[in-house]
Design an enzyme around this catalytic site. Structure first.
Site, PDB file in Angstrom:
ATOM      1  N   GLU A  43      43.530  45.123  39.590  1.00  0.00           N
ATOM      2  CA  GLU A  43      42.255  44.932  39.916  1.00  0.00           C
ATOM      3  C   GLU A  43      41.421  45.043  40.938  1.00  0.00           C
ATOM      4  O   GLU A  43      41.650  44.838  42.531  1.00  0.00           O
ATOM      5  CB  GLU A  43      41.444  44.043  39.436  1.00  0.00           C
ATOM      6  CG  GLU A  43      39.813  43.921  38.901  1.00  0.00           C
ATOM      7  CD  GLU A  43      39.416  42.116  38.802  1.00  0.00           C
ATOM      8  OE1 GLU A  43      38.378  42.186  38.235  1.00  0.00           O
ATOM      9  OE2 GLU A  43      40.382  41.001  38.903  1.00  0.00           O
ATOM     10  N   LYS A 116      35.616  46.235  32.239  1.00  0.00           N
ATOM     11  CA  LYS A 116      35.440  45.141  32.058  1.00  0.00           C
ATOM     12  C   LYS A 116      34.934  44.348  31.267  1.00  0.00           C
ATOM     13  O   LYS A 116      33.377  45.309  30.694  1.00  0.00           O
ATOM     14  CB  LYS A 116      35.837  44.233  33.340  1.00  0.00           C
ATOM     15  CG  LYS A 116      35.887  42.799  33.016  1.00  0.00           C
ATOM     16  CD  LYS A 116      36.719  42.370  34.481  1.00  0.00           C
ATOM     17  CE  LYS A 116      36.491  40.844  35.111  1.00  0.00           C
ATOM     18  NZ  LYS A 116      36.701  40.367  36.064  1.00  0.00           N
ATOM     19  N   CYS A 153      41.631  41.524  34.560  1.00  0.00           N
ATOM     20  CA  CYS A 153      41.319  39.611  35.004  1.00  0.00           C
ATOM     21  C   CYS A 153      40.144  38.351  33.950  1.00  0.00           C
ATOM     22  O   CYS A 153      41.435  38.362  32.693  1.00  0.00           O
ATOM     23  CB  CYS A 153      40.239  39.802  35.963  1.00  0.00           C
ATOM     24  SG  CYS A 153      41.135  38.484  36.682  1.00  0.00           S
TER      25      CYS A 153
END
Length: 290
Positions: A43, A116, A153
């Site tokens: 990430e 994300k 994540c």
């Protein structure tokens, strides 16, 4: 093709973007030299984890798709003939920034970008200040080496993400991450919980899981690495400890059908009963017991 080699790049990050680009390129080359077909970076690979603090200055780290950190990776995918997942801090418009991952195929074509969806906020993880919640949904990319889905994540902790990607046809779930120390609980490591939670998605969905984390000390945080690949039964096939390195592992996609025939979770789903999952809370409001 049924046999695929996955490559994960786990590395420390420097304050200088150009250093991170060159280090990542070298490690992608190393993974490709070992036969990796799909390579995933961690990430926000091009920068240190800036969300430890709140600062307007950190918005300058957001980059557009034509930045060298992206373009050079696209060229590298074409040169090496690998599918390359490149997570980065995306500049989309003035004041609009995403935590994203661009996907390039073995010919260097841009297959798309995943943004994300779940944005955390907590001590030294001040992500809501920096990232707009994703607007790309949960895309699955049909590559020469299999269908892949990406959760970035915090996304990786949510079983709903893994299930949606699976239902859309993903064979391998990639989870680029930046997770480490917890400032409010310095005695605690979340690594075991992180590994168990994510590898369990493989069991629930009958897919391979590839999670890649950063490693090393960055200002007040220490990232514990622990990148791993697990199979559709949730078994860890290969992992890294708290050191820089690459992880290259061959997998057989035929294991997916075996696992799903053995554990028929997809067959036995009761979608007609799942309406409550769309509610934030089903618990009646009562007096809180302190």
């Amino acid at each position: 093709m049924s046999t695929v080699k996955i490559g994960l790049v786990q590395m420390t990050c420097d304050e200088r973007v150009e250093i991170n680009i060159e280090k990542a390129k070298a490690k992608v080359r190393e993974a490709a030299a070992q036969g990796a077909n799909i390579v995933c970076l961690q990430e926000l690979y091009h920068a240190q984890y800036f969300a430890q603090t709140v600062s307007l200055d950190h918005y300058q780290l957001a980059i557009p798709h034509d930045h060298e950190a992206i373009v050079e990776m696209q060229e590298l995918a074409r040169e090496l003939g690998v599918v390359l997942i490149v997570p980065f801090y995306e500049w989309a418009a003035k004041g609009v920034y995403f935590n994203s991952a661009a996907v390039f195929d073995e010919a260097g074509n841009h297959l798309g970008t995943t943004r994300k969806n779940h944005i955390p906020d907590g001590p030294q993880y001040h992500e809501k200040y920096y990232f707009t919640p994703g607007d790309t949904g949960y895309p699955v990319y049909d590559t020469k080496f299999g269908k892949i889905g990406i959760g970035i994540c915090w996304d990786e902790w949510f079983p709903e993400v893994a299930r949606i990607l699976t239902l859309k046809g993903a064979d391998i779930l990639f989870y680029p991450s930046a997770i480490g120390s917890e400032p409010d609980h310095p005695e605690l490591s979340t690594r075991t919980a992180w590994t168990k939670a994510i590898s369990a998605h493989g069991i629930h969905n009958g897919v391979f899981v590839a999670a890649v984390n950063r490693v090393g000390q960055e200002k007040d945080m220490n990232f514990y690495g622990g990148s791993f690949i697990s199979n559709p039964m949730g078994e860890i096939i290969l992992s890294l400890d708290e050191q820089e390195g690459i992880l290259v592992q061959s997998i057989n996609l035929k294991e997916i059908e075996f696992a799903r025939n053995l554990l028929q979770f997809l067959r036995d789903r009761r979608t007609d009963t799942y309406g409550p999952i769309l509610e934030k809370s089903l618990v009646p409001v009562t007096t809180r017991n302190l």
